[in-house]
Design an enzyme around this catalytic site. Structure first.
Site, PDB file in Angstrom:
ATOM      1  N   ALA A 163       0.830  -1.200   0.000  1.00 24.96           N
ATOM      2  CA  ALA A 163       0.000   0.000   0.000  1.00 24.96           C
ATOM      3  C   ALA A 163       0.865   1.251   0.000  1.00 24.96           C
ATOM      4  O   ALA A 163       2.015   1.242   0.452  1.00 24.96           O
ATOM      5  CB  ALA A 163      -0.933   0.007   1.213  1.00 24.96           C
ATOM      6  N   ASP A 164       0.276   2.324  -0.526  1.00 26.06           N
ATOM      7  CA  ASP A 164       0.957   3.614  -0.498  1.00 26.06           C
ATOM      8  C   ASP A 164      -0.102   4.707  -0.550  1.00 26.06           C
ATOM      9  O   ASP A 164      -1.146   4.537  -1.184  1.00 26.06           O
ATOM     10  CB  ASP A 164       1.912   3.766  -1.674  1.00 26.06           C
ATOM     11  CG  ASP A 164       2.839   4.953  -1.483  1.00 26.06           C
ATOM     12  OD1 ASP A 164       3.856   4.798  -0.783  1.00 26.06           O
ATOM     13  OD2 ASP A 164       2.542   6.048  -2.005  1.00 26.06           O
ATOM     14  N   SER A 165       0.171   5.824   0.119  1.00 26.57           N
ATOM     15  CA  SER A 165      -0.789   6.927   0.158  1.00 26.57           C
ATOM     16  C   SER A 165      -0.099   8.249  -0.138  1.00 26.57           C
ATOM     17  O   SER A 165       1.030   8.493   0.290  1.00 26.57           O
ATOM     18  CB  SER A 165      -1.456   7.014   1.537  1.00 26.57           C
ATOM     19  OG  SER A 165      -2.190   5.851   1.839  1.00 26.57           O
ATOM     20  N   GLY A 178      -3.247   3.652  -2.776  1.00 20.98           N
ATOM     21  CA  GLY A 178      -3.137   2.511  -3.679  1.00 20.98           C
ATOM     22  C   GLY A 178      -2.894   1.271  -2.846  1.00 20.98           C
ATOM     23  O   GLY A 178      -2.143   1.324  -1.856  1.00 20.98           O
TER      24      GLY A 178
END
Length: 202
Positions: free
Chosen positions: A71-73, A108
């Protein structure tokens, strides 16, 4: 029915780990060590998708049998991507611009299914949530910056920590703002024939 599948979180984020644990899951943590500065895209949503997939892929390549979540933000504010601030001065400048305004937090997340050392499926999604910021007083902002919390998170704010009082509301998935959309993970698992309840720790 319980399913004997290892869930691996390809992230060092304590907030993401806490979200999964609160949802009854017991992931192992394997940090991906992906060089995030090497991943760029024309749109913020595309960038978080690429980063999430890169993190999941890096960890999946080390696994023989696991469900790997990456995940990434990033916060998009007036078309500009905002990751973690460089320092307190950067965080202060961001908050002075964001105060009383809104941005879009893009998260994501990728689910890679690894069996017998091979990735048999990849599912990458992007969840975008509108965040409406309050207007902290100068004293409140300095006190918040002094905690160090805004320096460690995308967009220089949290929804699950000391920054929560400075967010008026969110339009969308609040868990995605914290770092991981549990509803989206449920959908990703369902595509693999799994219910999220199958992975609840017993």
């Amino acid at each position: 029915m319980s399913v004997d599948r290892r869930l691996v979180l390809a992230s060092a984020s304590p907030a993401r780990l806490a979200l999964l644990r609160q949802a009854g899951l017991a992931p192992e943590v394997v940090v991906s060590h992906v060089d995030e500065s090497s991943v760029r895209a024309a749109r913020v949503g595309e960038q978080v998708a690429l980063l999430a997939a890169a993190k999941a892929k890096a960890v999946a390549e080390q696994e023989s049998d696991a469900l790997v979540v990456g995940a990434d933000s990033l916060l998009e504010f007036r078309g500009e991507p905002m990751g973690k601030p460089a320092d307190a001065h950067d965080a202060r400048d961001r908050w002075q611009r964001m105060s009383g305004r809104s941005g879009v937090l893009h998260t994501g997340q990728a689910l890679f299914d690894v069996r017998d050392g091979q990735v048999v499926s990849r599912d990458v999604a992007v969840v975008s949530t509108v965040v409406h910021f309050a207007s902290p007083t100068p004293q409140e902002l300095e006190a918040y910056l002094a905690t160090g919390e805004p320096l460690a998170v995308a967009g220089a704010f949290t929804l699950d920590g000391l920054g929560a009082p400075f967010v008026r509301r969110v339009d969308g998935d609040p868990a995605a703002v914290v770092g991981l959309s549990l509803a989206t993970l449920r959908t990703q698992l369902a595509k693999r024939g799994l219910a999220v309840t199958d992975l609840w720790r017993r």
